[in-house]
Design an enzyme around this catalytic site. Structure first.
Site, mmCIF file in Angstrom:
data_model
loop_
_atom_site.group_PDB
_atom_site.id
_atom_site.type_symbol
_atom_site.label_atom_id
_atom_site.label_comp_id
_atom_site.label_asym_id
_atom_site.label_seq_id
_atom_site.Cartn_x
_atom_site.Cartn_y
_atom_site.Cartn_z
ATOM 1 N N GLY A 30 0.907 -0.905 -0.263
ATOM 2 C CA GLY A 30 0.388 0.246 0.052
ATOM 3 C C GLY A 30 0.860 1.037 0.153
ATOM 4 O O GLY A 30 0.724 2.572 0.434
ATOM 5 N N GLY A 64 1.677 2.426 -2.652
ATOM 6 C CA GLY A 64 0.900 3.895 -3.659
ATOM 7 C C GLY A 64 0.867 3.745 -5.067
ATOM 8 O O GLY A 64 2.297 4.446 -5.814
ATOM 9 N N SER A 65 1.749 2.018 -5.584
ATOM 10 C CA SER A 65 2.385 1.711 -6.222
ATOM 11 C C SER A 65 2.114 2.838 -7.881
ATOM 12 O O SER A 65 2.455 2.938 -9.034
ATOM 13 C CB SER A 65 2.799 0.875 -6.563
ATOM 14 O OG SER A 65 1.434 -0.197 -6.404
ATOM 15 N N SER A 66 0.670 2.752 -7.546
ATOM 16 C CA SER A 66 -0.329 2.917 -8.927
ATOM 17 C C SER A 66 -0.347 4.409 -9.472
ATOM 18 O O SER A 66 0.238 4.710 -10.783
ATOM 19 C CB SER A 66 -1.470 2.453 -8.679
ATOM 20 O OG SER A 66 -2.248 1.378 -8.675
ATOM 21 N N ALA A 82 2.588 6.350 -8.490
ATOM 22 C CA ALA A 82 4.201 6.028 -8.993
ATOM 23 C C ALA A 82 4.407 6.100 -10.264
ATOM 24 O O ALA A 82 5.513 6.889 -10.813
ATOM 25 C CB ALA A 82 4.785 5.423 -8.022
ATOM 26 N N ASP A 90 -1.249 10.385 -2.999
ATOM 27 C CA ASP A 90 -0.864 10.189 -2.836
ATOM 28 C C ASP A 90 0.280 10.056 -4.431
ATOM 29 O O ASP A 90 1.383 9.799 -4.070
ATOM 30 C CB ASP A 90 -0.305 8.759 -2.997
ATOM 31 C CG ASP A 90 -2.116 8.156 -3.903
ATOM 32 O OD1 ASP A 90 -2.620 8.921 -4.015
ATOM 33 O OD2 ASP A 90 -2.443 7.435 -3.715
#
Length: 330
Positions: free
Chosen positions: A108, A110-112, A114, A155
């Protein structure tokens, strides 16, 4: 002319203000040292190739004409960012994209967001289009909203700006705090949480009982405002106390759990363990029900040991102050 570019952006951890930030209240978010890297290259073939080994994607191929079609979730954010960029700047090309992440999508972090930010920055460089930080934020935020339908954008802001940010919904305020260190301790619960699912459930509950939730969000806003100045003053004991206050309110939510709100027995167990080991304060970070807890304190090793003993997974996390950056270009 740039043929190939490599960019990177940090992940994030919510410090205080989750859920309330979706309803036009401020939050405090930290960018973390674990980064997502993206290599972008223009190619003559009119196809977009994506490799994302961490997501199990190897040489996924799609035509630019098919960007409107439903795509696999593992490549959705990259392709939506490309589509939005192509539309906005009226450009098009074949592309080769490759990603590598220093953190698991499970945490969780925040890869989406980033990967959306990195895709847009890489395209801006490849097509030689000047984009300021706020323009990158706006287009990446649109990309995330197009897919998730809900979200405040904190994010995305962390991925672009880095540091510890005071953030207001939709990027109306993005203010870096004057602080260079924070005695942060992070523990993973072992369970991945679906942010959009939890946010939607809270929204549905709020529509039934708006006054109850508006009151909770007002209380969270006061905590965030106090914590902002206490962080800048490096008064960590008081920040820890405010974290506990924030956690108490998150437990008052009536969904997903009537007993724990957006918290969970595992989260509560890790918080308790952290406090018993000498942490000044601890709380969940993000949507809740899983992902990570954060704690503040000088006894890092002791607290990490306690988190592990309680069934959590201590993560080595530092604050990133660089934000989005170019690694190299050819």
């Amino acid at each position: 002319m740039i043929k190939k570019i490599k960019v990177s952006a940090p992940g994030k951890l919510m410090l205080l203000g989750e859920h309330a930030v979706v309803y036009h209240r401020p939050c405090l978010v930290a960018a973390i040292s674990q980064r997502l890297f993206l290599e972008g290259e223009k190619i003559p073939e009119n196809k977009i190739f994506i490799s994302a080994p961490e997501m199990g994607i190897f040489d996924f191929a799609v035509s630019p004409f098919d960007l409107e079609k439903e795509q696999p979730k593992e490549v959705k954010f990259i392709l939506e960012a490309i589509k939005n960029f192509f539309r906005k700047y009226k450009v098009e090309s074949g592309l080769k994209i490759k990603t590598k992440s220093q953190f698991s999508a499970e945490y969780g972090f925040g890869s989406s967001s980033a990967v959306s930010v990195c895709t847009i920055k890489a395209l801006a460089e490849l097509f030689q289009i000047k984009m300021g930080k706020k323009e990158i934020f706006d287009l990446a935020y649109k990309t995330v909203l197009d897919i998730q339908k809900v979200g405040s954008g904190f994010d995305v802001a962390a991925a672009v700006y880095g540091g510890i940010l005071y953030f207001l919904t939709g990027g109306k305020i993005i203010q870096p705090l004057k602080v260079k260190k924070i005695p942060l301790i992070v523990g993973y619960t072992g369970k991945k949480a679906s942010t959009s699912e939890i946010v939607k459930r809270v929204k549905s509950e709020m529509e039934k009982n708006p006054d109850y939730y508006e009151n909770l969000f007002d209380q969270i806003e006061k905590i965030v405002e106090k914590a902002k100045s206490e962080i800048e003053n490096e008064n960590w004991k008081e920040v820890g106390r405010l974290m506990l206050e924030n956690q108490k309110i998150l437990r008052k939510f009536k969904t997903p759990s009537k007993k724990y709100g957006v918290s969970s027995p595992t989260i509560e167990k890790l918080i308790r363990a952290s406090l018993e080991a000498g942490a000044y304060g601890a709380k969940l970070s993000g949507a809740g029900r899983g992902d990570c807890i954060i704690a503040l304190g000088k006894e890092k090793e002791k607290v990490e040991k306690a988190i592990k003993k309680a069934g959590g997974f201590p993560l080595s996390v530092k604050i990133d102050f660089e934000g989005l950056k170019i690694e190299n270009k050819i």
